[in-house]
Design a protein around this motif. Sequence first.
Motif, PDB file in Angstrom:
ATOM      1  N   ALA A   1       0.858  -1.180   0.000  1.00 63.38           N
ATOM      2  CA  ALA A   1       0.000   0.000   0.000  1.00 63.38           C
ATOM      3  C   ALA A   1       0.891   1.226   0.000  1.00 63.38           C
ATOM      4  O   ALA A   1       2.070   1.151   0.357  1.00 63.38           O
TER       5      ALA A   1
ATOM      6  N   SER B   1      -2.510   6.674   0.868  1.00 63.44           N
ATOM      7  CA  SER B   1      -3.873   6.173   0.743  1.00 63.44           C
ATOM      8  C   SER B   1      -3.968   4.828   1.449  1.00 63.44           C
ATOM      9  O   SER B   1      -2.957   4.231   1.812  1.00 63.44           O
ATOM     10  N   SER B   2      -5.187   4.346   1.633  1.00 62.71           N
ATOM     11  CA  SER B   2      -5.402   3.065   2.302  1.00 62.71           C
ATOM     12  C   SER B   2      -5.880   1.997   1.338  1.00 62.71           C
ATOM     13  O   SER B   2      -6.548   1.041   1.735  1.00 62.71           O
TER      14      SER B   2
ATOM     15  N   GLU C   1     -10.037   1.513  -0.389  1.00 58.45           N
ATOM     16  CA  GLU C   1     -10.574   2.031   0.866  1.00 58.45           C
ATOM     17  C   GLU C   1     -12.073   2.289   0.762  1.00 58.45           C
ATOM     18  O   GLU C   1     -12.811   2.167   1.746  1.00 58.45           O
TER      19      GLU C   1
ATOM     20  N   MET D   1      -9.023  -6.705   6.926  1.00 61.38           N
ATOM     21  CA  MET D   1      -8.880  -5.313   7.318  1.00 61.38           C
ATOM     22  C   MET D   1      -9.396  -5.201   8.745  1.00 61.38           C
ATOM     23  O   MET D   1     -10.517  -5.651   9.034  1.00 61.38           O
TER      24      MET D   1
ATOM     25  N   LYS E   1       0.163  -1.243   8.887  1.00 61.45           N
ATOM     26  CA  LYS E   1      -0.841  -0.253   9.250  1.00 61.45           C
ATOM     27  C   LYS E   1      -1.079   0.690   8.079  1.00 61.45           C
ATOM     28  O   LYS E   1      -0.147   1.074   7.373  1.00 61.45           O
ATOM     29  N   LEU E   2      -2.350   1.071   7.890  1.00 62.86           N
ATOM     30  CA  LEU E   2      -2.736   1.960   6.798  1.00 62.86           C
ATOM     31  C   LEU E   2      -2.963   3.375   7.312  1.00 62.86           C
ATOM     32  O   LEU E   2      -3.167   3.599   8.508  1.00 62.86           O
TER      33      LEU E   2
ATOM     34  N   ASN F   1      -5.434   5.303   7.133  1.00 64.05           N
ATOM     35  CA  ASN F   1      -6.746   5.572   7.728  1.00 64.05           C
ATOM     36  C   ASN F   1      -6.891   4.961   9.119  1.00 64.05           C
ATOM     37  O   ASN F   1      -7.958   5.047   9.738  1.00 64.05           O
TER      38      ASN F   1
ATOM     39  N   GLU G   1      -6.640   1.726   9.927  1.00 63.38           N
ATOM     40  CA  GLU G   1      -6.887   0.294   9.876  1.00 63.38           C
ATOM     41  C   GLU G   1      -5.575  -0.470   9.717  1.00 63.38           C
ATOM     42  O   GLU G   1      -4.534   0.104   9.364  1.00 63.38           O
TER      43      GLU G   1
END
Length: 275
Positions: A71, A75-76, A95, A183, A210-211, A213, A215
């Motif tokens: 990723a 962005s997620s 996302e 997720m 880890k993303l 956003n 999550e």
Amino acid sequence: MMRHEFEMVTSRQQVAAVVNSGTYSSRAGLQIRVDGMVRTGHIFAFANKKKPLRFCVGDPDSHSSAWSVFANRTSSDVYIVLRTSASLHKISLHESGDFRHQLIGMDARTLNLPELSVHSPEAQEGRILHRWVREKGSKSGWTDCMRILVPASELRPGDAKLDGVTWVPAPPTGYATEIRFFMVAPGRGEFDLTEGLSKEGALSVIGGFKLVNGEVLVVISATIPVSDNDQRMIRKVKRAGPSIAHANFDWSQERRPRTLITTGIETPTFWDLDA
């Protein structure tokens, strides 16, 4: 790379996973608990496209396709690709909840290339081969996004050029390694993994990140039986392969051709098979 796994001791054990992360932390933690006791712990860093999660089922002598998961920092959206055909097609977990398997730089009218053989009822004139919508997550914040299945019968002689991958335990005869993508919204409690485990093989935490956003992507494998219906489906696909592929597709053993097929609708399964 290190492989994390543990064997199920008895069928009566309860296995759960917990993900926690501070709101502003660049890392996340995953705990695997057996009968309420922490068995293993894992730290996931922030997503970095230059450091993808790479994994392969088996070992250097006999294995599946090599996969990469990554990723961006901005962005997620999560992307899942095959090492040998990453420039031709990809799986995207957006996302927005729009999940898809699609072609890159071509559409269904021009996909019949010597490097790639694709057969999908959804592939008509556009780039999308399969599309599905993100499901509602559990109360503990876990959303099951998709899975990859690699039957024991589909492992083939290794590629000496493979490096930098996490080796996922190979399944015993008659079984498949199941790789599940979740997720997770951290900090919402335990997620029960017991029902999805088999008495055969091990649970393996492949990795995650880890993303932006907040999550966390978690990738876990287990071992499941391959049903008679699944075996019939695999044989059918293999028989049809030569008639679907380009006339110049290289079927030689040295080329180590693989077939990727999709079953399921709401939460699809991608079967990684020997061609």
